[in-house]
Design an enzyme around this catalytic site. Structure first.
Site, PDB file in Angstrom:
ATOM      1  N   GLU A  45       0.776  -1.370  -0.032  1.00 42.61           N
ATOM      2  CA  GLU A  45      -0.044   0.015  -0.023  1.00 42.61           C
ATOM      3  C   GLU A  45       1.008   1.312  -0.275  1.00 42.61           C
ATOM      4  O   GLU A  45       1.706   1.270   0.977  1.00 42.61           O
ATOM      5  CB  GLU A  45      -0.769  -0.111   1.184  1.00 42.61           C
ATOM      6  CG  GLU A  45      -1.718   1.054   1.394  1.00 42.61           C
ATOM      7  CD  GLU A  45      -2.829   1.149   2.651  1.00 42.61           C
ATOM      8  OE1 GLU A  45      -3.645   1.914   2.856  1.00 42.61           O
ATOM      9  OE2 GLU A  45      -2.239   0.574   3.526  1.00 42.61           O
ATOM     10  N   LYS A 114      -9.094   2.980  -2.041  1.00 44.62           N
ATOM     11  CA  LYS A 114      -9.335   2.240  -0.648  1.00 44.62           C
ATOM     12  C   LYS A 114     -10.704   2.546  -0.478  1.00 44.62           C
ATOM     13  O   LYS A 114     -11.130   3.803  -0.341  1.00 44.62           O
ATOM     14  CB  LYS A 114      -8.380   2.539   0.176  1.00 44.62           C
ATOM     15  CG  LYS A 114      -8.530   1.911   1.639  1.00 44.62           C
ATOM     16  CD  LYS A 114      -7.208   2.240   2.451  1.00 44.62           C
ATOM     17  CE  LYS A 114      -7.068   1.490   3.511  1.00 44.62           C
ATOM     18  NZ  LYS A 114      -5.778   1.747   4.156  1.00 44.62           N
ATOM     19  N   CYS A 167      -5.505  -2.877   2.346  1.00 44.16           N
ATOM     20  CA  CYS A 167      -5.415  -2.912   3.813  1.00 44.16           C
ATOM     21  C   CYS A 167      -6.480  -3.051   4.857  1.00 44.16           C
ATOM     22  O   CYS A 167      -6.835  -4.046   4.820  1.00 44.16           O
ATOM     23  CB  CYS A 167      -4.446  -1.637   4.441  1.00 44.16           C
ATOM     24  SG  CYS A 167      -3.595  -2.081   5.891  1.00 44.16           S
ATOM     25  N   SER A 374      -8.903 -54.924   8.528  1.00 37.81           N
ATOM     26  CA  SER A 374      -9.751 -55.562   9.680  1.00 37.81           C
ATOM     27  C   SER A 374      -9.138 -55.295  11.106  1.00 37.81           C
ATOM     28  O   SER A 374     -10.002 -55.045  12.028  1.00 37.81           O
ATOM     29  CB  SER A 374      -9.708 -57.083   9.527  1.00 37.81           C
ATOM     30  OG  SER A 374      -8.373 -57.712   9.580  1.00 37.81           O
ATOM     31  N   SER A 506     -13.251 -55.574  -4.272  1.00 34.49           N
ATOM     32  CA  SER A 506     -14.060 -56.394  -3.369  1.00 34.49           C
ATOM     33  C   SER A 506     -14.884 -57.266  -4.000  1.00 34.49           C
ATOM     34  O   SER A 506     -14.994 -56.951  -5.293  1.00 34.49           O
ATOM     35  CB  SER A 506     -14.789 -55.463  -2.430  1.00 34.49           C
ATOM     36  OG  SER A 506     -15.570 -54.691  -3.414  1.00 34.49           O
ATOM     37  N   TYR A 508     -18.409 -58.574  -4.795  1.00 36.01           N
ATOM     38  CA  TYR A 508     -19.795 -58.151  -4.757  1.00 36.01           C
ATOM     39  C   TYR A 508     -20.616 -59.203  -3.772  1.00 36.01           C
ATOM     40  O   TYR A 508     -20.346 -60.232  -4.026  1.00 36.01           O
ATOM     41  CB  TYR A 508     -20.349 -58.076  -6.110  1.00 36.01           C
ATOM     42  CG  TYR A 508     -21.633 -57.550  -6.091  1.00 36.01           C
ATOM     43  CD1 TYR A 508     -21.548 -56.049  -6.221  1.00 36.01           C
ATOM     44  CD2 TYR A 508     -22.814 -57.959  -6.169  1.00 36.01           C
ATOM     45  CE1 TYR A 508     -22.753 -55.203  -6.161  1.00 36.01           C
ATOM     46  CE2 TYR A 508     -24.203 -57.271  -5.874  1.00 36.01           C
ATOM     47  CZ  TYR A 508     -24.169 -55.930  -6.143  1.00 36.01           C
ATOM     48  OH  TYR A 508     -25.393 -55.330  -6.159  1.00 36.01           O
TER      49      TYR A 508
END
Length: 668
Positions: A45, A114, A167, A374, A506, A508
């Site tokens: 600034e 500003k 600012c 697990s 996995s 099913y």
């Protein structure tokens, strides 16, 4: 314009000479040239004059030299493509205003005043400046050209839309940057002169992070340094770049605990990801709701570069932001342990609530294999029973030996079950499997089953098969019989993790199914750390030792027979690829909507725990996409389970996808 949406931002606090615009512009030009590859450079600034000029701001000489300094910055911008945002005092309609000028390609693209001037404690800006407001002109004349002016300006170059505040603006209840973000800005910048007092830097940092998160934007903050006048206060030179609630980079500052920062010369440069921000704005519907309600009107200014090449930038060979090779696992030890503690608490609370809704007489049944998933589920079940005052013996842990069970995992499972004090039941499922193979007329792994074949004979013959032998029916029969035995005994605790759901790893209606899955949103790369955390912080002695042995065991469903030396033959990662890669792909595809090309680009810059060749990464990514699309039908009917992180594949919550979606567009 910006390949993969990567936009490079620099926030810099060059050395300051109070009331000396020439010296300050020299320092600013040096900082800009030092950030030659940046797309945006943000300066402090009133950086052209210095913030602490006081009543010198009324001097015609200072105002004139400040504008001349702006001309020099504009002239210098012809030699590079960066957008520069610089602060100066500017005379507008007879008033002096504290403004930010956006400079690029040899021109002033626009000027933003500003909005809020502090007039409290050490700040007296109202003595020198007028705040921006509705009475402002739409443009000001600079160097013979009409330049857009106002608090309603946004600046666009390609995907980047820049909103500017100064600012004090961002310390207010509704910062101008919030309005700019609602209007479309995805890169917010703050030119600041924020002095240092005890604890203020941390508060400022939190505001920056919070504002970037609320606005789903990047936020670049540049503040004046100790070169400012120190009559009553000291300025720290803090520069920060944040993105959607995360601090990406922070510079040195006065008071950071290291050697004095005198003179200041601080800068940070980071790559922000505009595509990631765009994705988050698309999926977070409340962001658009705000836009519809506020109906804010902003003017958008196109910002050209110094060269034609700015329109088509090449892919950056280097990336200045860290790409975590394990995005689900914090690299910092303290942060990782805090995350593990939080996840275990969430899992435990979810499961504890669920089991209070079923009769206490009903056993809580879990298959314990001696593997990671697990084990984690069993630890959560034990913690839940302890939390609600129910005996651990309510948990029935089944150790179900199959044709792939090794001595190592069986011993680990038995030791863990015994040490935790839960009810144990051991079942050898091999005879049930043999009977099933006979009824199906199936030859497991090509082994002929005659009337004289018993379990031990079949086991020996299976071990003698080739290491690369495959048989999905052989594996699925074992998985489904285990689930049948579990389901026949009580309330089944699921153990499958998030990574397995993503890949469809996995069977099913076997390990795919349970009454409640405590691991449903825990990725594989994090499971091992959770088990180790529990070992080191919740147990000691025998339990701790066995948990560490389990954490060191290779990942395997153990559905194929062991190798001839008795070790695990079926290594999951050898089949589907490294889980480290799959979890990386899962995170960036589901959480950020990245394309295949973007994921490969990020992977080239990721800090994986071990090296992966470009060919391996590409082939594993293709395998991920194919498996992810092919296995949505399994995810569409998974059991309940607690969400613990930002990525979940629950069909009732985070992820709704057709089972017959076409993967081709995602592979191209």
């Amino acid at each position: 314009m910006y390949p993969h949406g990567i936009f490079r931002v620099t926030a810099a606090a060059p050395p300051t000479s109070v009331a000396n615009p020439r010296a300050n512009v020299d320092a600013s030009i040096a900082a800009i040239r030092g950030a030659s590859e940046s797309d945006l450079v943000v300066l402090p600034e009133l950086g052209i004059t210095g913030y602490t000029c006081g009543d010198l701001f009324a001097s015609e000489s200072l105002i004139r030299d400040a504008v001349e300094g702006l001309r020099r910055l504009a002239d210098d911008s012809r030699g590079h493509d960066a957008i520069v945002v610089a602060g100066l005092p500017l005379s507008v309609g007879g008033s002096l205003m504290n403004v930010a000028a956006v400079v690029a390609g040899g021109r002033i693209a626009g000027v933003v005043p500003k909005s809020y001037l502090p007039m409290y404690r050490e700040f007296y800006e109202g003595r020198h400046f007028r705040a921006g407001g509705a009475a402002d002109p739409d443009s000001v004349t600079l160097f013979g050209e009409a330049v857009p002016f106002g608090t309603d300006l946004l600046f666009r170059r390609g995907e980047a839309v820049i909103g500017v505040e100064l600012c004090e603006d961002f310390w207010t209840p509704i910062p101008p940057s919030s309005l700019a973000a609602v209007a479309g800005a995805n890169v917010l910048v703050n030119l600041s002169a924020s002095n240092e007092t005890i604890g203020k830097a941390a508060w400022r940092r939190d505001l920056i992070r919070s504002q970037s998160g609320r606005c789903l934007a990047a936020y670049a903050f540049s503040s004046s340094g100790p070169g400012e006048s120190t009559c009553d206060v000291v300025y720290g030179g803090q520069c920060v770049i944040a993105e959607n609630g995360q601090i990406l980079a922070e510079s040195r500052r006065v008071g950071d605990g290291r050697e004095p920062l005198i003179p200041e010369d601080t800068a940070v440069t980071q790559d922000v990801d505009l595509q990631k921000l765009a994705h988050d704005r698309r999926v977070i519907s409340s962001f658009d709701d705000v836009r519809d309600r506020m109906r804010i009107e902003f003017r958008e200014v196109a910002v050209d570069g110094a060269s034609a090449s700015v329109a088509e930038r090449p892919e950056r060979p280097t990336l200045l932001r860290r790409v975590d090779g394990q995005p689900f696992v914090p690299g910092d030890t303290a942060e990782r342990e805090a995350r593990c503690a939080e996840i275990l608490a969430i899992q435990t609370a979810g499961f504890a609530k669920r089991i209070t809704r079923i009769p206490e007489s009903e056993p809580l049944v879990i298959g314990v294999s001696g593997g990671l998933d697990s084990t984690l589920a069993l630890l959560v079940a034990v913690a839940a029973c302890d939390a609600i005052g129910q005996p651990r013996t309510r948990i029935h842990a089944l150790a179900m030996r199959g044709f792939g069970t090794t001595d190592r995992t069986r011993d680990n499972a038995d030791a863990l079950i015994g040490a935790l004090g839960v009810t144990r039941e051991a079942i050898d499922i091999r005879q049930l499997c043999l009977d099933t193979f006979r009824s199906l007329g199936h030859q497991p792994l090509g082994v002929t089953i005659d009337e004289s074949c018993d379990v031990e004979t079949l086991q020996r013959r299976l071990v003698e098969t080739a290491d690369d032998a495959k048989d999905l029916v052989f594996e699925n029969v074992q998985a489904r019989l285990r689930t049948f035995l579990l389901m026949s005994r009580g309330f089944v605790i699921g153990t499958g993790d998030l990574s397995e759901q993503a890949l469809g790893w996995s069977t099913y209606n076997a390990d795919h199914m349970s009454m409640y899955n405590v691991n449903t949103s825990v990725p594989k790369t994090l499971v091992r750390f959770l088990v180790r955390y529990a070992a080191d912080h919740r147990f000691d002695g025998k339990v701790r030792d066995v948990l560490h042995r389990i954490a060191d065991t290779p990942i395997s469903p153990e559905l194929l027979p062991p190798a001839k030396d008795g070790t695990i033959r079926q290594d999951t990662e050898a089949s589907v690829g490294a889980y480290e890669l799959h979890d990386f792909f899962l995170y960036h595809f589901v959480r950020h909507g990245c394309t295949r090309e973007k994921i490969l680009y990020l992977a080239r810059h990721a800090d994986f725990s071990e090296p992966h060749t470009a060919e391996t990464i590409a082939s594993t990514l293709d395998r991920f996409f194919r498996r992810f699309f092919a296995n949505q039908f399994k995810r569409n009917c998974v059991p309940d389970g607690p969400k613990v992180g930002s990525v979940s594949l629950s069909p009732r919550g985070d992820w709704r996808m057709p089972s017959d979606g076409d993967v081709d567009s995602f592979l191209r």
